[in-house]
Design a protein around this motif. Structure first.
Motif, PDB file in Angstrom:
ATOM      1  N   VAL A   8     -70.863 -25.460 -50.503  1.00 46.34           N
ATOM      2  CA  VAL A   8     -69.451 -25.331 -50.032  1.00 46.34           C
ATOM      3  C   VAL A   8     -69.320 -23.618 -50.394  1.00 46.34           C
ATOM      4  O   VAL A   8     -68.812 -23.701 -51.585  1.00 46.34           O
ATOM      5  N   VAL A   9     -69.200 -23.845 -49.383  1.00 47.33           N
ATOM      6  CA  VAL A   9     -69.524 -21.334 -50.401  1.00 47.33           C
ATOM      7  C   VAL A   9     -67.449 -21.016 -49.513  1.00 47.33           C
ATOM      8  O   VAL A   9     -67.264 -20.814 -48.266  1.00 47.33           O
ATOM      9  N   SER A  10     -67.117 -19.872 -50.231  1.00 50.99           N
ATOM     10  CA  SER A  10     -65.526 -20.129 -50.321  1.00 50.99           C
ATOM     11  C   SER A  10     -65.551 -18.390 -51.602  1.00 50.99           C
ATOM     12  O   SER A  10     -65.584 -18.226 -52.312  1.00 50.99           O
ATOM     13  N   GLN A  11     -64.749 -18.171 -50.321  1.00 49.55           N
ATOM     14  CA  GLN A  11     -63.560 -17.011 -51.159  1.00 49.55           C
ATOM     15  C   GLN A  11     -62.700 -18.394 -52.187  1.00 49.55           C
ATOM     16  O   GLN A  11     -62.014 -18.586 -51.849  1.00 49.55           O
ATOM     17  N   PRO A  12     -62.522 -17.641 -53.306  1.00 52.50           N
ATOM     18  CA  PRO A  12     -61.115 -18.669 -54.280  1.00 52.50           C
ATOM     19  C   PRO A  12     -60.387 -19.447 -53.596  1.00 52.50           C
ATOM     20  O   PRO A  12     -60.034 -18.546 -52.569  1.00 52.50           O
ATOM     21  N   ILE A  13     -60.038 -20.304 -53.916  1.00 52.01           N
ATOM     22  CA  ILE A  13     -59.568 -21.677 -53.142  1.00 52.01           C
ATOM     23  C   ILE A  13     -58.688 -21.583 -53.947  1.00 52.01           C
ATOM     24  O   ILE A  13     -56.987 -21.990 -53.165  1.00 52.01           O
ATOM     25  N   HIS A  14     -57.465 -21.478 -54.955  1.00 56.11           N
ATOM     26  CA  HIS A  14     -57.251 -21.647 -55.743  1.00 56.11           C
ATOM     27  C   HIS A  14     -55.559 -21.262 -54.836  1.00 56.11           C
ATOM     28  O   HIS A  14     -55.545 -19.736 -54.955  1.00 56.11           O
ATOM     29  N   ARG A  15     -54.505 -22.046 -54.479  1.00 54.44           N
ATOM     30  CA  ARG A  15     -53.070 -21.899 -54.503  1.00 54.44           C
ATOM     31  C   ARG A  15     -53.391 -20.781 -52.821  1.00 54.44           C
ATOM     32  O   ARG A  15     -52.780 -20.561 -52.424  1.00 54.44           O
ATOM     33  N   VAL A  16     -54.599 -20.834 -51.930  1.00 61.31           N
ATOM     34  CA  VAL A  16     -54.460 -20.751 -50.914  1.00 61.31           C
ATOM     35  C   VAL A  16     -54.987 -22.455 -50.252  1.00 61.31           C
ATOM     36  O   VAL A  16     -55.753 -22.789 -49.809  1.00 61.31           O
ATOM     37  N   ASN A  17     -53.723 -22.287 -49.472  1.00 63.17           N
ATOM     38  CA  ASN A  17     -53.814 -24.140 -49.064  1.00 63.17           C
ATOM     39  C   ASN A  17     -54.540 -24.312 -47.959  1.00 63.17           C
ATOM     40  O   ASN A  17     -55.170 -24.965 -48.048  1.00 63.17           O
ATOM     41  N   THR A  18     -55.163 -23.645 -46.730  1.00 59.33           N
ATOM     42  CA  THR A  18     -55.642 -23.772 -45.952  1.00 59.33           C
ATOM     43  C   THR A  18     -57.485 -23.732 -46.300  1.00 59.33           C
ATOM     44  O   THR A  18     -57.836 -24.564 -46.373  1.00 59.33           O
ATOM     45  N   ARG A  19     -57.744 -22.993 -47.658  1.00 62.82           N
ATOM     46  CA  ARG A  19     -59.053 -22.944 -47.881  1.00 62.82           C
ATOM     47  C   ARG A  19     -58.985 -24.162 -49.635  1.00 62.82           C
ATOM     48  O   ARG A  19     -60.049 -25.076 -48.692  1.00 62.82           O
ATOM     49  N   GLU A  20     -57.822 -25.154 -49.688  1.00 59.11           N
ATOM     50  CA  GLU A  20     -57.646 -26.165 -50.063  1.00 59.11           C
ATOM     51  C   GLU A  20     -57.689 -27.267 -49.467  1.00 59.11           C
ATOM     52  O   GLU A  20     -58.301 -28.598 -49.834  1.00 59.11           O
ATOM     53  N   LYS A  21     -57.460 -27.363 -48.720  1.00 56.81           N
ATOM     54  CA  LYS A  21     -57.344 -28.245 -46.869  1.00 56.81           C
ATOM     55  C   LYS A  21     -58.600 -28.470 -47.070  1.00 56.81           C
ATOM     56  O   LYS A  21     -58.812 -30.323 -47.013  1.00 56.81           O
ATOM     57  N   ARG A  22     -58.955 -27.355 -46.396  1.00 56.23           N
ATOM     58  CA  ARG A  22     -61.040 -27.792 -45.731  1.00 56.23           C
ATOM     59  C   ARG A  22     -61.705 -28.227 -46.797  1.00 56.23           C
ATOM     60  O   ARG A  22     -62.224 -29.084 -46.761  1.00 56.23           O
ATOM     61  N   TYR A  23     -61.499 -27.869 -48.436  1.00 63.32           N
ATOM     62  CA  TYR A  23     -62.542 -27.928 -49.341  1.00 63.32           C
ATOM     63  C   TYR A  23     -61.592 -29.796 -50.191  1.00 63.32           C
ATOM     64  O   TYR A  23     -63.083 -30.783 -49.486  1.00 63.32           O
ATOM     65  N   ASN A  24     -60.979 -29.667 -49.793  1.00 61.12           N
ATOM     66  CA  ASN A  24     -60.493 -30.900 -50.199  1.00 61.12           C
ATOM     67  C   ASN A  24     -60.935 -32.614 -49.399  1.00 61.12           C
ATOM     68  O   ASN A  24     -61.449 -33.717 -49.539  1.00 61.12           O
ATOM     69  N   THR A  25     -60.945 -31.872 -48.169  1.00 67.66           N
ATOM     70  CA  THR A  25     -61.245 -32.874 -46.954  1.00 67.66           C
ATOM     71  C   THR A  25     -62.850 -32.691 -47.536  1.00 67.66           C
ATOM     72  O   THR A  25     -63.300 -33.899 -47.017  1.00 67.66           O
ATOM     73  N   ILE A  26     -63.728 -31.945 -47.385  1.00 66.65           N
ATOM     74  CA  ILE A  26     -64.943 -31.999 -47.639  1.00 66.65           C
ATOM     75  C   ILE A  26     -65.631 -33.080 -48.665  1.00 66.65           C
ATOM     76  O   ILE A  26     -65.835 -33.751 -48.545  1.00 66.65           O
ATOM     77  N   VAL A  27     -65.012 -32.391 -49.764  1.00 67.71           N
ATOM     78  CA  VAL A  27     -64.974 -34.214 -50.738  1.00 67.71           C
ATOM     79  C   VAL A  27     -64.646 -35.065 -50.780  1.00 67.71           C
ATOM     80  O   VAL A  27     -65.676 -35.851 -51.525  1.00 67.71           O
TER      81      VAL A  27
END
Length: 331
Positions: A185-204
């Motif tokens: 998973v390649v992303s800009q920092p995800i901490h406390r950025v709700n959309t990125r966290e949702k996408r990452y957590n779903t992948i996990v």
């Protein structure tokens, strides 16, 4: 030098008082006949009259200004989002102040304070984090605000987002079916950025259920991505890269091409967003298309309804906009 048309000129042209013209300009039409409204409208157009914004503000205490704060204006998502917002408001009396926070909480706070100082009537924001206390002063100043793309925890504000969890789950299902072992998973920092966290957590979550390995690689403003880190993982088994937004997706594709890695033979590739570019890149990149322009129109409509007194529970807008997957040959 051409003489500037005044409100007195409009009133004389129509045959009404300056007060009547002023009421029309400021939207107070309740006691005005349809015929009078139409005559004033035509007179303003004929005489090319431009009301003084300063005078209007002194009379109504309304600025007719809407602040729009995006996280990264260079992202194509933001460009199409802004297009949808601006096209909606061009049919109203509101004017937009568009600013970029550059994914910085500090810069965002300064921008928001300036918007408050400029007496904006409403704010549309792609928030830099999901901490509601960072935005409490907006509520304290009684300025209506609508969130777009990202949500804030325990938020009193309406938000317009996309169906992140369900759309990511669909792509992950295909990744599972194609027997991938590793997901980078390649992303800009995800901490406390709700959309990125949702996408990452779903992948996990999907990966854990199907015994896939997940590696998160976060990149900074320089967008530096270590190819050695990617190739090392890919040597351990069939590997796919999942980019969490369009900017990162394009950067990653370029990196793979520069290092002569073939998609999907050497490594799979997918992610957000689809802006037609992924269609013409060989072999065609499977990607998630967010209807950014529609999202912009929707968030603008949402704020407009709030400014006209509609309670949040009665808003007539779709708060979750569905994305779609463009299936191609990169998986």
């Amino acid at each position: 030098m051409e003489k500037k048309t005044t409100i007195s000129d409009v009133a004389k042209f129509v045959g009404v008082s300056k007060s009547t013209v002023s009421q029309y300009i400021n939207g107070n039409h309740q006691k005005m006949s349809a015929d009078t409204r139409e005559k004033i409208k035509k007179a303003i157009r004929t005489l090319n009259y431009r009301p003084s914004k300063q005078a209007q503000f002194l009379t109504t205490r309304k600025s007719n200004l809407i602040g729009v704060v995006v996280a990264d204006i260079s992202n194509m998502y933001s460009s199409l989002l802004l297009k949808g917002i601006s096209q909606y408001f061009e049919h109203t009396n509101y004017h937009l102040i568009i600013v970029e926070a550059a994914n910085s909480e500090i810069k965002e706070q300064k921008i928001l304070q300036k918007l408050v100082d400029q007496n904006v009537e409403g704010i549309i924001i792609q928030p830099s984090n999901d901490n509601s206390t960072n935005y409490q002063f907006i509520a304290n100043n009684q300025i209506p605000m609508v969130l777009v793309d990202r949500e804030i925890e325990d938020s009193p504000w309406a938000s317009i987002t996309t169906d992140n969890e369900s759309i990511v789950t669909k792509v992950m299902s295909s990744i599972v079916e194609k027997h991938y072992k590793n997901v980078i998973v390649v992303s800009q920092p995800i901490h406390r950025v709700n959309t990125r966290e949702k996408r990452y957590n779903t992948i996990v979550d999907v990966a854990r259920l199907n015994q896939l390995n997940v590696k998160l690689i976060e990149i900074d403003e320089s967008h530096y991505l270590d190819i050695d880190q990617i190739t090392k993982i890919s040597k351990t088994g069939k590997t796919v890269i999942f980019a969490l937004n369009g900017t990162v997706l394009m950067d990653t594709i370029k990196l793979l091409n520069d290092n002569h890695l073939t998609i999907p033979d050497d490594i799979g590739m997918t992610g957000f967003d689809d802006f037609n570019v992924t269609e013409i890149i060989s072999p065609g990149i499977t990607s998630i298309n967010q209807p950014s322009k529609l999202i912009g129109e929707t968030v603008a409509k949402c704020l407009d309804q709030i400014l006209n007194g509609t309670p949040l529970v009665d808003l007539k807008v779709q708060t979750v906009i569905k994305s779609e997957i463009h299936w191609r040959n990169s998986l």
